[in-house]
Design a protein around this motif. Structure first.
Motif, mmCIF file in Angstrom:
data_model
loop_
_atom_site.group_PDB
_atom_site.id
_atom_site.type_symbol
_atom_site.label_atom_id
_atom_site.label_comp_id
_atom_site.label_asym_id
_atom_site.label_seq_id
_atom_site.Cartn_x
_atom_site.Cartn_y
_atom_site.Cartn_z
ATOM 1 N N ASP A 4 0.922 -1.328 -0.090
ATOM 2 C CA ASP A 4 -0.035 -0.110 0.031
ATOM 3 C C ASP A 4 1.027 1.291 -0.179
ATOM 4 N N PHE A 5 0.866 1.895 -1.162
ATOM 5 C CA PHE A 5 1.840 3.129 -1.240
ATOM 6 C C PHE A 5 0.784 4.448 -1.258
ATOM 7 N N HIS A 6 -0.281 4.410 -0.601
ATOM 8 C CA HIS A 6 -1.340 5.489 -0.671
ATOM 9 C C HIS A 6 -2.153 5.419 0.536
ATOM 10 N N THR A 7 -1.830 6.079 1.571
ATOM 11 C CA THR A 7 -2.522 6.094 2.995
ATOM 12 C C THR A 7 -2.435 7.343 3.705
ATOM 13 N N HIS A 8 -3.431 7.575 4.467
ATOM 14 C CA HIS A 8 -3.589 8.876 5.298
ATOM 15 C C HIS A 8 -3.552 8.825 6.723
ATOM 16 N N THR A 9 -3.112 9.536 7.421
ATOM 17 C CA THR A 9 -2.887 9.470 9.136
ATOM 18 C C THR A 9 -3.485 10.939 9.549
ATOM 19 N N THR A 17 -3.085 7.458 13.587
ATOM 20 C CA THR A 17 -2.158 8.022 13.933
ATOM 21 C C THR A 17 -1.128 7.092 13.184
ATOM 22 N N THR A 18 -0.032 7.791 13.030
ATOM 23 C CA THR A 18 1.306 7.093 12.504
ATOM 24 C C THR A 18 1.462 5.735 13.017
ATOM 25 N N GLU A 19 1.597 5.568 14.507
ATOM 26 C CA GLU A 19 1.900 4.299 15.179
ATOM 27 C C GLU A 19 0.781 3.466 14.813
ATOM 28 N N GLU A 20 -0.734 4.055 14.969
ATOM 29 C CA GLU A 20 -1.587 2.877 14.626
ATOM 30 C C GLU A 20 -1.692 2.388 13.352
ATOM 31 N N ILE A 21 -1.828 3.136 12.270
ATOM 32 C CA ILE A 21 -1.500 2.726 10.959
ATOM 33 C C ILE A 21 -0.326 1.634 10.659
ATOM 34 N N LEU A 22 0.780 1.922 11.164
ATOM 35 C CA LEU A 22 1.987 1.050 10.970
ATOM 36 C C LEU A 22 1.576 -0.410 11.702
ATOM 37 N N ASN A 23 0.872 -0.164 13.035
ATOM 38 C CA ASN A 23 0.702 -1.520 13.500
ATOM 39 C C ASN A 23 -0.462 -2.145 12.489
ATOM 40 N N GLU A 24 -1.366 -1.567 12.030
ATOM 41 C CA GLU A 24 -2.404 -2.154 11.283
ATOM 42 C C GLU A 24 -1.840 -2.760 10.041
ATOM 43 N N ALA A 25 -0.656 -2.126 9.389
ATOM 44 C CA ALA A 25 -0.161 -2.513 8.192
ATOM 45 C C ALA A 25 0.539 -3.871 8.720
ATOM 46 N N ILE A 47 7.418 8.348 12.120
ATOM 47 C CA ILE A 47 7.865 6.921 12.279
ATOM 48 C C ILE A 47 8.943 6.646 12.923
ATOM 49 N N LYS A 48 8.889 5.480 13.807
ATOM 50 C CA LYS A 48 9.830 4.986 14.649
ATOM 51 C C LYS A 48 10.418 3.714 14.013
ATOM 52 N N ASN A 49 11.153 3.028 14.523
ATOM 53 C CA ASN A 49 12.044 1.820 14.345
ATOM 54 C C ASN A 49 11.213 0.734 14.965
ATOM 55 N N THR A 50 9.820 0.708 14.373
ATOM 56 C CA THR A 50 9.178 -0.278 15.037
ATOM 57 C C THR A 50 8.239 -1.154 13.930
ATOM 58 N N ALA A 51 8.316 -0.780 12.744
ATOM 59 C CA ALA A 51 7.843 -1.620 11.634
ATOM 60 C C ALA A 51 9.017 -2.325 11.016
ATOM 61 N N LYS A 52 9.575 -3.634 11.467
ATOM 62 C CA LYS A 52 10.617 -4.102 10.830
ATOM 63 C C LYS A 52 10.286 -4.952 9.841
ATOM 64 N N THR A 53 8.851 -5.446 9.731
ATOM 65 C CA THR A 53 8.666 -6.428 8.523
ATOM 66 C C THR A 53 8.480 -5.604 7.206
ATOM 67 N N MET A 54 8.534 -4.292 6.994
ATOM 68 C CA MET A 54 7.748 -3.432 5.980
ATOM 69 C C MET A 54 8.919 -2.758 5.562
ATOM 70 N N THR A 55 9.061 -2.852 4.076
ATOM 71 C CA THR A 55 9.690 -1.763 3.485
ATOM 72 C C THR A 55 8.878 -0.447 3.272
ATOM 73 N N ILE A 56 9.361 0.603 4.004
ATOM 74 C CA ILE A 56 8.464 1.978 4.124
ATOM 75 C C ILE A 56 9.509 2.986 3.328
ATOM 76 N N ILE A 57 8.537 3.677 2.666
ATOM 77 C CA ILE A 57 9.241 4.842 1.642
ATOM 78 C C ILE A 57 8.551 6.046 1.936
ATOM 79 N N THR A 58 9.450 7.339 1.867
ATOM 80 C CA THR A 58 8.701 8.655 2.064
ATOM 81 C C THR A 58 7.612 8.754 1.180
ATOM 82 N N GLY A 59 6.675 9.486 1.519
ATOM 83 C CA GLY A 59 5.403 10.019 0.624
ATOM 84 C C GLY A 59 4.780 10.928 0.947
ATOM 85 N N VAL A 60 4.083 11.744 -0.054
ATOM 86 C CA VAL A 60 3.276 12.799 0.295
ATOM 87 C C VAL A 60 2.222 12.909 -0.931
ATOM 88 N N GLU A 61 1.154 13.612 -0.827
ATOM 89 C CA GLU A 61 0.229 13.494 -1.876
ATOM 90 C C GLU A 61 -0.099 15.335 -1.829
#
Length: 275
Positions: A4-9, A17-25, A47-61
């Motif tokens: 998913d490369f298109h999400t909003h917090t 929140t950022t933490e909630e959406i990362l946990n859900e992902a 974003i903190k170093n909590t999402a170790k299973t994902m490749t996360i990239i910077t994004g903006v719309e």
């Protein structure tokens, strides 16, 4: 594979929140991910170093100036780029001024809503129309969230006020100058078809457009094929995103199922430019 490369917090108009959406992902085993808040990167900066299973990239719309709806997604840019941050902050300041004017307009129509209520609803001072709609619903001015938009907040409705926007060319250039790539978001929302859509994409390519969001949660199979065709014709990267906003858009779920071969170029870019 789920991506998913298109999400909003809550940094823009989402309800997670950022933490909630990362946990859900992570719960959904999403492998590639981006937060693409409207005209801000504040959510990504949390974003903190909590999402170790994902490749996360910077994004903006970025909402670009257009006769209809035209949004440009930026990916893989330098998060602390001074010009990008400065321009986004400028857009947010104009948004705040618009919100104050909307409140004055609401008061003239008999609505008793103040900025403190909106900020509380948003969870920050980055207030958007969905927050107006939720407060209107809670105070009984409307019966549903959709009624607030349809009757008062959508484009052309009594309370709608436009926000400052960059031109499409400026949007693309800003992303490029920050080291990122620019992608046309949900192309169906431009309401252009056939020759008009082709002409629009050709013009955006002349500005430097790098990609197109061919795979999108609200695209029909026919739309997907059409936009894949434009990607091939204009040598554009194909991306995929849900446009998840949490309860502000309850019909859109987080995550997109996609085979790696369908977006291999962008997945490779994401792997090389992960946070």
């Amino acid at each position: 594979m789920k991506i998913d490369f298109h999400t909003h917090t809550t940094a823009s108009d989402g309800t997670y929140t950022t933490e909630e959406i990362l946990n859900e992902a992570e719960k959904q085993d999403i492998k590639f991910f981006a937060i693409t808040d409207h005209d801000t990167v504040d959510g990504i900066k949390q974003i903190k170093n909590t999402a170790k299973t994902m490749t996360i990239i910077t994004g903006v719309e970025i909402s670009a100036e257009f006769s209809g709806t035209l949004h440009i997604l930026g990916y893989g840019f330098e998060l602390e780029n001074e010009k990008l941050n400065s321009k986004l902050e400028e857009l947010q300041e104009f948004r705040k001024a618009r919100n104050e004017n909307m409140l004055k307009k609401m008061e003239s129509l008999g609505f008793q809503i103040n900025m403190e209520e909106l900020v509380k609803e948003a969870g920050s001072d980055l207030v958007g129309r969905p927050h107006f709609a939720n407060v209107m619903l809670k105070k009984g001015y409307v019966k549903t969230f959709d009624e607030a938009f349809d009757k008062y907040l959508k484009k052309g409705a009594p309370l709608y006020m436009d926000k400052k926007r960059l031109s499409p060319e400026e949007s693309i250039q800003l992303i490029h100058e920050a080291g990122g790539i620019a992608v046309l978001a949900h192309p169906y929302q431009t309401k252009k078809e056939g020759k008009e859509m082709d002409s629009l994409i050709k013009q955006l390519v002349s500005y430097g457009l790098d990609g197109i969001e061919a795979y999108y949660s609200q695209h029909t199979p026919e739309m997907v094929e059409e936009y894949k065709g434009y990607a091939e014709k204009y040598n554009l990267i194909k991306t995929a995103g849900s446009d998840f906003h949490g309860s502000n858009k309850p019909h859109i779920r987080l995550g997109m199922e996609l085979e790696e071969k369908d977006a291999v170029e962008f997945l490779s870019f994401a792997a090389e430019n992960k946070i």
